[in-house]
Design an enzyme around this catalytic site. Structure first.
Site, PDB file in Angstrom:
ATOM      1  N   ASP A 220       3.952   0.822  -0.362  1.00  0.00           N
ATOM      2  CA  ASP A 220       3.828   1.774  -1.436  1.00  0.00           C
ATOM      3  C   ASP A 220       5.037   2.092  -2.061  1.00  0.00           C
ATOM      4  OD1 ASP A 220       1.757   3.410  -2.852  1.00  0.00           O
ATOM      5  OD2 ASP A 220       3.449   5.109  -2.141  1.00  0.00           O
ATOM      6  N   GLU A 279       4.409  -3.324  -3.128  1.00  0.00           N
ATOM      7  CA  GLU A 279       3.903  -2.927  -4.618  1.00  0.00           C
ATOM      8  C   GLU A 279       5.577  -2.444  -5.292  1.00  0.00           C
ATOM      9  OE1 GLU A 279       1.951   0.965  -6.884  1.00  0.00           O
ATOM     10  OE2 GLU A 279       3.190   1.216  -5.193  1.00  0.00           O
TER      11      GLU A 279
HETATM   12  C1  GLC Z   1       1.570   4.084  -5.254  1.00  0.00           C
HETATM   13  C2  GLC Z   1      -0.063   4.287  -5.156  1.00  0.00           C
HETATM   14  C3  GLC Z   1      -0.551   5.387  -5.989  1.00  0.00           C
HETATM   15  C4  GLC Z   1       0.380   6.740  -5.496  1.00  0.00           C
HETATM   16  C5  GLC Z   1       1.744   6.507  -5.564  1.00  0.00           C
HETATM   17  C6  GLC Z   1       2.472   7.355  -4.992  1.00  0.00           C
HETATM   18  O1  GLC Z   1       1.914   3.776  -6.802  1.00  0.00           O
HETATM   19  O2  GLC Z   1      -0.660   2.948  -5.435  1.00  0.00           O
HETATM   20  O3  GLC Z   1      -1.846   5.552  -5.560  1.00  0.00           O
HETATM   21  O4  GLC Z   1      -0.156   7.706  -6.163  1.00  0.00           O
HETATM   22  O5  GLC Z   1       2.224   5.221  -5.200  1.00  0.00           O
HETATM   23  O6  GLC Z   1       2.353   7.320  -3.528  1.00  0.00           O
END
Ligand code: GLC
Length: 549
Positions: A220, A279
């Site tokens: 994340d 991500e």
């Molecule tokens: C990422 C997740 C999202 C979350 C954010 C903070 O972008 O996919 O859902 O709110 O991180 O952790």
């Protein structure tokens, strides 16, 4: 005939055959959002036993792996992305033995499991943060986060001008006067990754889940861990508009790569090809490719692809650039159309017409699944679920909705629980007809449930099953690293995929009219009904076809 061949790999690159042993190179990975997948105990909230019970459905669907969004102990200020204990399962989702059962059961069915790891920030209920707060200014525990005195004579202004991704300032002041940094909600304090204890803790967390048997991680906010030295001001009032487009001092700093080199060594020390996907919202696919250099992570999400509209030239350009950038680092490309943070693509591509949206969504799926590399599916897209755009404000839970006073309420609409069966909500999501679900489903989802679509050859579910079955059989779907663009009319994409095991042509008509083209081969699958002639074929508007050639 004009052709474009994407950049060739250097001669020392691993061959396709060698690459195929690395499961993640062409895996189809299905995102399960635990809150909304299946509710085993009837409390209205999805849970791990619910997921485990539905794993045969995913095996039958034909995916290779499952990615689970967070199910860790969390006060749920951001639907579990605010983790209070990285080694515990939140009771609302089950227990650690439930997680163990899920992983074992998935493996028995031939499915891999990757889990989310949230290293950029924790919950304000995490014991480190609680201690940092308790011990006050100057405590060494504050060094594990970004605590700073405020600006101005009385320290009443935030230490810099950074804004939270969810809106508002990225700093919150605590009772003793210090401020702490949170790039997301105030309940999500950012870790200070310059502190060795943070590194040590996450090495241990990774090992904890690897020991339990998971096949890897989705990382994340992988681009957020390192902040520019001195936390410099940005001087821009609407930073959210810069994200993913322009460099900012809190995202995509070069220092993050050291962390992933460290993590790669941990993953490599385990048997069984454990893999990680970043991500990382970066300004370009070239910047994303840096996360998947050979000694870093295995995959990075391709958000530039996700955010490209229904436009032939734009899609062709992003596909070429993605393949060039990923091939240059010997990593697979990845493709994704939906996830738990964006408007579902059947609605995103609809331009206000739901039927058109579904046609395009199905065509987009065939395009994505024909490309070289790995593809991510988001739960419910195989049912053609649209975004739920009419949720009443009082049921919404997305912190972004509240921090932006409702301007950005988009994330609850893609998180509505799945419809499985039955005549009444929650349509088999929970065990009891008429029972609760944490977000309400539209009545129209009765006709979109798994049971309603199963066995209907025209349904989106059966279409996905056919597509994924074909992908398992045909090495040119997903395999290899290159594609060859073929001549096509304006607004039509056509490309050939050649791998040692076979050749395939994919044609996508992105225009609003049927287009007649020379028949490229035998139809393997089409997203809309097709009547191919021997010499010519009319490809319907907003549709795609796979041809065995
Ligand atoms: C990422 C997740 C999202 C979350 C954010 C903070 O972008 O996919 O859902 O709110 O991180 O952790």
């Amino acid at each position: 005939m004009t052709q474009h061949v994407t950049a060739a790999l250097p001669a020392d690159a691993p061959s396709d055959a060698a690459a195929r042993r690395e499961w993640w190179r062409d895996a189809v990975i299905y995102q399960v959002y635990p809150r909304s997948f299946a509710d085993g105990d009837g409390d209205g909230m999805g849970d791990l036993p619910g997921i485990t019970a539905r794993l045969p459905y995913l095996q039958r669907l034909g995916v290779d792996a499952v990615w689970l969004s967070p199910f860790y102990l969390s006060p749920q200020a951001d639907a579990g992305y605010d983790v209070a204990d990285y080694r515990a399962v939140d009771p609302m989702f089950g227990t650690l033995p439930d997680a163990d059962d899920l992983v074992r059961e998935a493996h028995a069915l031939g499915l891999r499991v990757i889990v989310d790891v949230v290293p950029n920030h924790c919950s304000d209920q995490h014991k480190w943060f609680a201690r940092a707060l308790r011990e006050g200014p100057g405590s060494p525990w504050r060094e594990r986060f970004h605590f700073r005195p405020g600006k101005g004579a009385d320290g009443s202004e935030p230490p810099n001008d950074w804004e939270s991704v969810f809106g508002g300032p990225a700093w919150t002041r605590v009772a003793d006067g210090d401020w702490y940094l949170h790039l997301f909600a105030p309940e999500q304090p950012d870790f200070n990754w310059q502190h060795p204890a943070v590194h040590e803790e996450f090495r241990s967390v990774l090992r904890f889940w690897l020991d339990l048997g998971v096949d890897g991680f989705r990382i994340d906010v992988a681009h957020g861990l390192i902040k520019a030295a001195g936390l410099p001001d940005i001087g821009h009032g609407e930073q959210v508009k810069l994200l993913g487009k322009q460099a900012v001092p809190y995202f995509d700093q070069d220092g993050v790569h050291e962390i992933y080199r460290e993590w790669r060594q941990i993953l490599d020390a385990y048997e069984g090809e454990r893999a990680a996907v970043a991500e990382a919202w970066t300004p370009t696919v070239e910047r994303s490719a840096l996360y998947i250099r050979p000694d870093e992570l295995h995959q990075a999400f391709n958000f530039e692809y996700l955010t490209t509209g229904w436009d032939a030239a734009a899609l062709r350009a992003v596909i070429d650039r993605s393949l060039d950038a990923m091939n240059a680092v010997h990593a697979p490309a990845t493709w994704v159309l939906s996830n738990h943070d964006v408007v579902r693509h059947s609605t995103r591509l609809a331009d206000g017409d739901a039927a058109r949206g579904l046609r395009r969504a199905r065509a987009a799926t065939l395009l994505m699944l024909a490309l070289p590399g790995s593809a991510y599916l988001y739960q419910g897209e195989e049912l053609g679920l649209p975004e739920v755009t009419e949720l009443p404000d009082e049921v919404r839970q997305d912190p972004a909705f509240f921090r932006t006073r409702g301007q950005d309420g988009t994330r609850d609409g893609c998180r509505v629980p799945l419809p499985w069966s039955g005549e009444r909500a929650p349509f088999g999501f929970g065990p009891v007809e008429g029972g609760p679900s944490w977000l309400p489903q539209p009545d129209s989802w009765r006709d979109l449930s798994v049971a309603a679509q199963e066995g209907d050859p025209g349904s989106t579910l059966e279409f996905y099953r056919r597509a994924l079955a074909a992908r398992r059989e045909h090495p040119a779907l997903g395999g290899g690293r290159h594609l060859e663009w073929l001549d096509a009319p304006d607004g039509v994409l056509s490309f050939r995929r050649t791998t040692p095991g076979g050749t395939l042509v994919c044609t996508v008509n992105l225009t609003a009219e049927a287009v007649t083209i020379p028949t490229p081969g035998t139809v393997l699958l089409s997203s809309a009904e097709l009547d191919p002639g021997a010499a010519e074929v009319s490809v319907p508007a907003d549709s795609a076809v796979w041809w065995a050639a």
